[in-house]
Design a protein around this motif. Structure first.
Motif, short mmCIF file in Angstrom:
data_model
loop_
_atom_site.label_atom_id
_atom_site.label_comp_id
_atom_site.label_asym_id
_atom_site.label_seq_id
_atom_site.Cartn_x
_atom_site.Cartn_y
_atom_site.Cartn_z
N PHE A 148 -0.47 -2.76 -6.69
CA PHE A 148 0.50 -1.72 -6.34
C PHE A 148 0.19 -0.42 -7.07
O PHE A 148 0.16 0.66 -6.47
N MET A 149 -0.07 -0.50 -8.36
CA MET A 149 -0.35 0.69 -9.15
C MET A 149 -1.69 1.31 -8.75
O MET A 149 -1.86 2.53 -8.82
N VAL A 150 -2.64 0.48 -8.32
CA VAL A 150 -3.90 1.03 -7.83
C VAL A 150 -3.67 1.89 -6.59
O VAL A 150 -4.27 2.96 -6.44
N THR A 151 -2.80 1.44 -5.69
CA THR A 151 -2.52 2.24 -4.50
C THR A 151 -1.77 3.52 -4.84
O THR A 151 -1.96 4.54 -4.17
N VAL A 152 -0.95 3.48 -5.89
CA VAL A 152 -0.30 4.72 -6.36
C VAL A 152 -1.36 5.71 -6.81
O VAL A 152 -1.34 6.90 -6.45
N GLY A 153 -2.32 5.22 -7.61
CA GLY A 153 -3.41 6.08 -8.05
C GLY A 153 -4.27 6.54 -6.89
O GLY A 153 -4.75 7.68 -6.87
N LEU A 154 -4.49 5.66 -5.91
CA LEU A 154 -5.28 6.02 -4.75
C LEU A 154 -4.68 7.21 -4.01
O LEU A 154 -5.40 8.13 -3.58
N GLY A 155 -3.35 7.21 -3.87
CA GLY A 155 -2.69 8.32 -3.21
C GLY A 155 -2.96 9.64 -3.92
O GLY A 155 -3.27 10.66 -3.28
N SER A 156 -2.88 9.64 -5.24
CA SER A 156 -3.14 10.86 -6.02
C SER A 156 -4.60 11.29 -5.89
O SER A 156 -4.90 12.49 -5.81
N ILE A 157 -5.52 10.31 -5.86
CA ILE A 157 -6.94 10.64 -5.71
C ILE A 157 -7.21 11.31 -4.37
O ILE A 157 -7.92 12.32 -4.28
N LEU A 158 -6.64 10.77 -3.31
CA LEU A 158 -6.86 11.33 -1.98
C LEU A 158 -6.30 12.74 -1.88
O LEU A 158 -6.93 13.64 -1.29
N VAL A 159 -5.12 12.96 -2.43
CA VAL A 159 -4.54 14.30 -2.42
C VAL A 159 -5.43 15.27 -3.20
O VAL A 159 -5.69 16.40 -2.76
N ARG B 239 -13.02 -2.91 -1.00
CA ARG B 239 -14.11 -3.54 -1.75
C ARG B 239 -14.14 -3.10 -3.21
O ARG B 239 -14.46 -3.90 -4.10
N THR B 240 -13.84 -1.85 -3.48
CA THR B 240 -13.98 -1.32 -4.84
C THR B 240 -12.70 -1.35 -5.66
O THR B 240 -12.75 -1.44 -6.88
N MET B 241 -11.52 -1.29 -4.98
CA MET B 241 -10.27 -1.18 -5.70
C MET B 241 -9.37 -2.40 -5.58
O MET B 241 -8.65 -2.73 -6.53
N ILE B 242 -9.38 -3.05 -4.43
CA ILE B 242 -8.43 -4.13 -4.17
C ILE B 242 -9.02 -5.50 -4.45
O ILE B 242 -8.41 -6.33 -5.13
N ARG B 243 -10.24 -5.76 -3.97
CA ARG B 243 -10.82 -7.09 -4.12
C ARG B 243 -10.98 -7.51 -5.58
O ARG B 243 -10.74 -8.67 -5.92
N PRO B 244 -11.38 -6.59 -6.50
CA PRO B 244 -11.48 -7.01 -7.91
C PRO B 244 -10.16 -7.47 -8.52
O PRO B 244 -10.15 -8.10 -9.57
N LEU B 245 -9.03 -7.15 -7.84
CA LEU B 245 -7.72 -7.51 -8.37
C LEU B 245 -7.15 -8.78 -7.76
O LEU B 245 -5.99 -9.12 -8.01
N LEU B 246 -7.95 -9.48 -6.93
CA LEU B 246 -7.46 -10.73 -6.36
C LEU B 246 -7.11 -11.72 -7.47
O LEU B 246 -7.90 -11.95 -8.40
N GLY B 247 -5.93 -12.30 -7.39
CA GLY B 247 -5.48 -13.24 -8.41
C GLY B 247 -4.73 -12.59 -9.54
O GLY B 247 -4.12 -13.29 -10.37
N GLU B 248 -4.75 -11.25 -9.59
CA GLU B 248 -4.00 -10.55 -10.63
C GLU B 248 -2.55 -10.36 -10.20
O GLU B 248 -2.21 -10.53 -9.02
N PRO B 249 -1.65 -10.00 -11.13
CA PRO B 249 -0.25 -9.76 -10.75
C PRO B 249 -0.14 -8.70 -9.67
O PRO B 249 -0.92 -7.73 -9.67
N PRO B 250 0.79 -8.85 -8.73
CA PRO B 250 0.92 -7.88 -7.63
C PRO B 250 1.11 -6.44 -8.09
O PRO B 250 0.70 -5.51 -7.40
N ILE B 251 1.72 -6.25 -9.26
CA ILE B 251 1.96 -4.89 -9.74
C ILE B 251 0.65 -4.15 -9.98
O ILE B 251 0.58 -2.92 -9.86
N SER B 252 -0.43 -4.89 -10.27
CA SER B 252 -1.74 -4.26 -10.52
C SER B 252 -2.25 -3.56 -9.27
O SER B 252 -2.64 -2.39 -9.30
N ASN C 45 0.84 -1.20 0.00
CA ASN C 45 0.00 0.00 0.00
C ASN C 45 0.87 1.25 0.00
O ASN C 45 1.23 1.78 1.05
N ILE C 46 1.19 1.72 -1.19
CA ILE C 46 2.07 2.89 -1.32
C ILE C 46 1.36 4.16 -0.88
O ILE C 46 1.99 5.21 -0.68
#
Length: 292
Positions: free
Chosen positions: A98-109, A83-96, A38-39
């Motif tokens: 990771f990049m969602v949390t990068v985007g999450l940081g920008s969204i929160l800012v 529920r909306t950002m992480i769970r849909p990515l279960l089973g996907e490559p870890p980088i997916s 969770n970056i």
């Protein structure tokens, strides 16, 4: 050498390190349970501080009500993120994820700057202003109280992990997700619980950090030092988060006092590189060997 001055600097560093340890605990909790890096931990910390600002200043709630409301609101935010950002990515490559949390940081800012602008703001004063003396060493009252709050919360979280049923489920899932499934543990619910608890811990850290130095949309930079802490201590180690937080806090304090404030970040990254060269998995991280 002025040993009294050195002792005072060390105390300040350890107190600040307690806040690093608290935020690092929030990071490790998510990583141990879900293997998501969770970056955006710094931005979640910032969100908790701004929720407290909204409840205490905008809605004029008393502090005894504003703080729990901000912590619970952050927990709800953590549940929504999972529920909306992480769970849909279960089973996907870890980088997916990771990049969602990068985007999450920008969204929160972005949300913070839209609602409150990028200007720095002060939180209501709720720490006592009485000087704290340990021997001949002076410790700023806000820093001392913040460290005490961090230690109390860390102890409470560790006790919950040990005795609470949900904490046991978290530890079981972190150890072996497959075995947890076989034992009847609802692993997706545990994932959600991990994000909720992590967001609540981050909110407390954000409120304390904001009370000491004010809040702004750039508070997420605090998360950079938290990442150093968890990498040095070990991404999946609660003990590593605690020890790493205290150690990095001490290094920053000594570097700031004897080299200058501009060298604090440099010193932490020198420590990071040195630790990774010797122990690539961190001081207390799990050493995983994979057959190729």
């Amino acid at each position: 050498m002025d040993w009294a001055y050195l002792f005072e600097i060390a105390l300040t560093g350890l107190a600040g390190g307690g806040l690093y340890a608290l935020a690092a605990l929030a990071f490790v909790l998510v990583y141990k349970a879900t293997r998501v890096v969770n970056i955006a931990i710094g931005e979640m910390l910032m969100a908790g501080a701004y929720l407290f600002f909204a409840f205490a200043v905008t809605f004029s709630l008393p502090l005894w009500l504003a703080i729990p409301a901000a912590v619970l609101g952050s927990g709800l935010l953590g549940a929504v993120i999972e529920r909306t950002m992480i769970r849909p990515l279960l089973g996907e490559p870890p980088i997916s994820a990771f990049m969602v949390t990068v985007g999450l940081g920008s969204i929160l800012v972005g949300l913070v700057e839209i609602i409150w602008t990028a200007d720095q703001r002060r939180l209501p004063e709720f720490f006592p202003n009485r000087p704290v003396m340990i021997g001949d060493a002076f410790l700023a009252p806000k820093v001392a109280c913040g460290a005490l709050a961090a230690m109390v919360l860390i102890a409470a979280v560790l006790l919950l992990f040990r005795f609470w049923r949900g904490g046991v489920a978290l530890r079981a899932t972190a150890s072996d997700q497959g075995a947890a499934y076989m034992m009847g543990i609802a692993v997706p619910k545990v994932f959600s619980l991990a994000w909720v608890v992590s967001a609540m811990i981050a909110a407390v850290a954000g409120i304390v950090v904001g009370a000491i130095g004010g809040i702004s949309s750039s508070m997420g930079v605090f998360g950079l030092s938290v990442l150093v802490v968890v990498i040095v201590g070990g991404l999946d180690s609660v003990l590593g988060a605690l020890v790493g937080g205290l150690f990095i806090g001490l290094v920053e304090a000594l570097a700031g006092a004897y080299l200058g404030g501009e060298y604090k970040l440099l010193a932490t990254f020198v420590v990071l590189v040195a630790v990774l060269l010797v122990r690539p998995y961190g001081l207390f991280g799990t050493h995983e060997i994979e057959r190729l």
